[in-house]
Design a protein around this motif. Sequence first.
Motif, mmCIF file in Angstrom:
data_model
loop_
_atom_site.group_PDB
_atom_site.id
_atom_site.type_symbol
_atom_site.label_atom_id
_atom_site.label_comp_id
_atom_site.label_asym_id
_atom_site.label_seq_id
_atom_site.Cartn_x
_atom_site.Cartn_y
_atom_site.Cartn_z
ATOM 1 N N SER A 26 3.841 0.767 9.072
ATOM 2 C CA SER A 26 3.983 0.341 7.680
ATOM 3 C C SER A 26 4.114 1.546 6.769
ATOM 4 C CB SER A 26 2.783 -0.513 7.244
ATOM 5 O OG SER A 26 1.599 0.261 7.233
ATOM 6 N N CYS A 27 4.753 1.331 5.635
ATOM 7 C CA CYS A 27 4.921 2.376 4.620
ATOM 8 C C CYS A 27 4.895 1.695 3.254
ATOM 9 C CB CYS A 27 6.236 3.126 4.825
ATOM 10 S SG CYS A 27 6.582 4.377 3.557
ATOM 11 N N HIS A 28 3.875 1.983 2.457
ATOM 12 C CA HIS A 28 3.715 1.366 1.142
ATOM 13 C C HIS A 28 3.840 2.422 0.053
ATOM 14 C CE1 HIS A 28 2.505 -2.466 2.844
ATOM 15 N NE2 HIS A 28 1.655 -1.828 3.629
ATOM 16 N N ALA A 29 4.524 2.078 -1.030
ATOM 17 C CA ALA A 29 4.748 3.015 -2.130
ATOM 18 C C ALA A 29 3.940 2.621 -3.360
ATOM 19 C CB ALA A 29 6.237 3.066 -2.486
ATOM 20 N N TYR A 30 3.422 3.635 -4.043
ATOM 21 C CA TYR A 30 2.684 3.449 -5.290
ATOM 22 C C TYR A 30 3.238 4.430 -6.321
ATOM 23 C CZ TYR A 30 -0.547 1.515 -1.823
ATOM 24 O OH TYR A 30 -1.090 0.823 -0.783
ATOM 25 N N ALA A 31 3.493 3.943 -7.531
ATOM 26 C CA ALA A 31 4.084 4.777 -8.573
ATOM 27 C C ALA A 31 3.174 4.837 -9.793
ATOM 28 C CB ALA A 31 5.455 4.238 -8.976
ATOM 29 N N THR A 150 -4.189 4.074 -7.989
ATOM 30 C CA THR A 150 -4.528 2.652 -7.898
ATOM 31 C C THR A 150 -6.050 2.559 -8.052
ATOM 32 O OG1 THR A 150 -4.996 2.503 -5.514
ATOM 33 C CG2 THR A 150 -2.675 2.393 -6.190
ATOM 34 N N SER A 151 -6.588 1.361 -7.925
ATOM 35 C CA SER A 151 -8.037 1.201 -8.054
ATOM 36 C C SER A 151 -8.799 1.925 -6.946
ATOM 37 C CB SER A 151 -8.399 -0.288 -8.029
ATOM 38 O OG SER A 151 -7.995 -0.880 -6.800
ATOM 39 N N LYS A 152 -8.083 2.264 -5.845
ATOM 40 C CA LYS A 152 -8.741 2.907 -4.709
ATOM 41 C C LYS A 152 -8.161 4.276 -4.355
ATOM 42 C CE LYS A 152 -8.023 -0.520 -1.868
ATOM 43 N NZ LYS A 152 -8.079 -1.316 -0.617
ATOM 44 N N PHE A 223 -8.610 8.222 -0.628
ATOM 45 C CA PHE A 223 -8.402 6.785 -0.508
ATOM 46 C C PHE A 223 -9.757 6.140 -0.280
ATOM 47 C CE2 PHE A 223 -4.197 8.244 -0.050
ATOM 48 C CZ PHE A 223 -3.318 7.173 -0.156
ATOM 49 N N LEU A 224 -10.226 5.365 -1.237
ATOM 50 C CA LEU A 224 -11.529 4.742 -1.141
ATOM 51 C C LEU A 224 -11.459 3.433 -0.367
ATOM 52 C CD1 LEU A 224 -12.751 5.196 -4.837
ATOM 53 C CD2 LEU A 224 -12.966 6.796 -2.923
ATOM 54 N N THR A 225 -12.570 3.078 0.265
ATOM 55 C CA THR A 225 -12.637 1.791 0.960
ATOM 56 C C THR A 225 -12.953 0.709 -0.064
ATOM 57 O OG1 THR A 225 -14.986 2.138 1.419
ATOM 58 C CG2 THR A 225 -13.407 2.836 3.089
#
Length: 226
Positions: A26-31, A150-152, A223-225
């Motif tokens: 998987s590969c997820h993008a965040y901007a 993001t929130s995490k 990266f938080l859990t």
Amino acid sequence: MQHTLSDISSFVSKLLRKNFGKGPISCHAYAKDRFLVFYIRGFLSPMEKVLIENDNLDNIVISRNIVMESVLNELKGLLELNYQQDVEYLYHDWNYANNTGMITAVFEKVVPSFESSVHFPKYEDFIAEIERLTILIQKKPKQIQAFQITSKVYLVIREGILVPIEKAMIQKGYEQKLLVVKDELEKSFCQRNGRFEQIFKKQIGDMFVDWNLKEDKSLTYLFLTN
């Protein structure tokens, strides 16, 4: 027509498959602001798994860094064409134990279509902890910036942290070896001595660090859990 984040994530997966012979699960993008972050899972090739089992991690890191130069060059061209913005630098790092990775494009200016960053709670505590740890490992950074992607996901940019012996190693051509040592040292030290769980009240699920040695800059992700 501008591609969506999903389209670009798919492009990154195809790029990795083309250059490594295997794509990620998987590969997820965040901007956010001027940052485009790709979080990658499941990207160890069979050969790399064998090398890890035989304690040859350093060789994997160095060889992957070399191949990634081609990946990042092609990705840079696509991103600049898609967003009509110059990419200042591309960072990448991998957590081989978790089989995860991070690729980040830092644009020279804020991308209009990206969500704007805001001053998040615990910002000052977070900055102070990053500074404390950096002083213990290297020296006090000339500048530190932090962003909540993001929130995490939290991103930190440090500038001016290389010490004279590291600069001398770079001049002598030991850049790749230096990156391997710095990566291991920073991650292990931060995980053992960092107070991030006290600050955010959550555990650290993943951590990535990369450097632009030429500009003496470093990018770190937490990266938080849940």
